[in-house]
Design a protein around this motif. Structure first.
Motif, PDB file in Angstrom:
ATOM      1  N   ASP A   1       0.897  -1.051  -0.034  1.00  0.00           N
ATOM      2  CA  ASP A   1      -0.122  -0.070  -0.090  1.00  0.00           C
ATOM      3  C   ASP A   1       1.001   1.322  -0.057  1.00  0.00           C
ATOM      4  O   ASP A   1       0.676   2.384  -0.669  1.00  0.00           O
TER       5      ASP A   1
ATOM      6  N   TYR B   1       2.020   1.516  -3.387  1.00  0.00           N
ATOM      7  CA  TYR B   1       1.272   2.278  -4.446  1.00  0.00           C
ATOM      8  C   TYR B   1       0.873   3.604  -4.175  1.00  0.00           C
ATOM      9  O   TYR B   1       0.926   4.346  -5.166  1.00  0.00           O
ATOM     10  N   ARG B   2       0.885   4.204  -2.886  1.00  0.00           N
ATOM     11  CA  ARG B   2       0.688   5.411  -2.697  1.00  0.00           C
ATOM     12  C   ARG B   2       1.763   6.235  -3.152  1.00  0.00           C
ATOM     13  O   ARG B   2       1.666   7.541  -3.949  1.00  0.00           O
TER      14      ARG B   2
ATOM     15  N   THR C   1      -7.375  -0.448  -8.518  1.00  0.00           N
ATOM     16  CA  THR C   1      -6.639  -0.025  -7.277  1.00  0.00           C
ATOM     17  C   THR C   1      -6.701   1.334  -6.790  1.00  0.00           C
ATOM     18  O   THR C   1      -6.391   1.822  -5.574  1.00  0.00           O
TER      19      THR C   1
ATOM     20  N   ARG D   1     -10.094   2.564  -5.114  1.00  0.00           N
ATOM     21  CA  ARG D   1     -10.242   1.975  -3.818  1.00  0.00           C
ATOM     22  C   ARG D   1      -9.695   2.659  -2.801  1.00  0.00           C
ATOM     23  O   ARG D   1      -9.797   2.800  -1.780  1.00  0.00           O
ATOM     24  N   ARG D   2      -8.596   3.803  -3.448  1.00  0.00           N
ATOM     25  CA  ARG D   2      -7.776   4.486  -2.318  1.00  0.00           C
ATOM     26  C   ARG D   2      -8.114   6.038  -2.477  1.00  0.00           C
ATOM     27  O   ARG D   2      -8.297   6.782  -1.445  1.00  0.00           O
ATOM     28  N   TYR D   3      -8.768   6.519  -3.895  1.00  0.00           N
ATOM     29  CA  TYR D   3      -9.094   7.802  -4.014  1.00  0.00           C
ATOM     30  C   TYR D   3     -10.390   7.825  -4.637  1.00  0.00           C
ATOM     31  O   TYR D   3     -10.357   7.235  -6.012  1.00  0.00           O
TER      32      TYR D   3
ATOM     33  N   ASP E   1      -4.192  14.481  -1.074  1.00  0.00           N
ATOM     34  CA  ASP E   1      -3.177  13.523  -0.208  1.00  0.00           C
ATOM     35  C   ASP E   1      -1.882  13.978  -0.736  1.00  0.00           C
ATOM     36  O   ASP E   1      -0.895  13.954   0.134  1.00  0.00           O
TER      37      ASP E   1
END
Length: 216
Positions: free
Chosen positions: A28, A31-32, A66, A69-71, A80
């Protein structure tokens, strides 16, 4: 069974010691990092309004599922990105200015800190101002209570207090002075003076220092 001293054996032991949650956390984090790195690169070469989630996913090598799912949308990515960028900047300022030299000039350090803040705003003004406008109607907390504002205030106030204690300036209302200074450094203020009134970064910086360093 391989002896722990064997290199391959050690690697296997380390691998076994990494829990699934640890691996997930590392993934994670990676990925970020890739998403924010791709977003910054795209925003540096394009208008923020033209950057899409599809572009960010493609540039970062992260699947759109993906990414979403985060943003939820591009605004979340930008928020972010700014949070990450401002946190690193404030960390740097704290390391640089929170341990003031007792023999040093508080006003000289205040001037240097103002220069650092304006340099940061100038480098990130477009993104900062867009994020600010995105959340203009959603602010449930006063800007004075935001972590970025609070941490900056906690850096600048001691520098002015240091100048007072050293006899560089007369006693004054430190809280009002710092709050007014910080409002003057808002991205919107800088962008207005730069784009509408035609100020250069140097003119703006000199003007702020004239008011809040020489003026006090």
């Amino acid at each position: 069974m391989k002896h722990p001293d064997d290199h391959q054996g050690i690697c296997e032991l380390v691998k076994d010691a990494i829990t699934p949650s640890s691996r997930r956390g590392e993934r994670d984090t990676e990925y970020r990092r890739r998403i924010l790195s791709a977003a910054r690169m795209l925003l540096e070469s394009n208008d923020i309004e033209s950057v899409t989630m599809h572009q960010i996913a493609k540039e970062s090598g992260v699947g759109q599922g993906t990414l979403y799912r985060r943003y939820t949308h591009i605004g979340d990515v930008c928020s972010d990105l700014i949070k990450s960028t401002t946190t690193r900047f404030i960390d740097m300022l704290e390391a640089k200015y929170t341990k003031a030299d007792p023999e040093g000039s508080g006003l000289a350090q205040l001037s240097a800190c103002i220069h650092d803040v304006i340099d940061f705003v100038d480098e990130n003004v477009s993104l900062l101002s867009v994020i600010s406008s995105m959340h203009a109607d959603k602010r449930s907390v006063s800007i004075h209570k935001k972590p970025f504002f609070t941490r900056l205030r906690n850096i600048l106030a001691p520098l002015i207090q240091h100048a007072i204690q050293n006899g560089e300036i007369k006693d004054l209302d430190v809280t009002l002075t710092v709050n007014t200074l910080l409002i003057s450094l808002f991205p919107e203020q800088y962008l207005y003076h730069k784009d509408v009134l035609g100020y250069t970064k140097q003119q703006f910086t000199e003007g702020i220092c004239r008011l809040f360093v020489k003026g006090i």
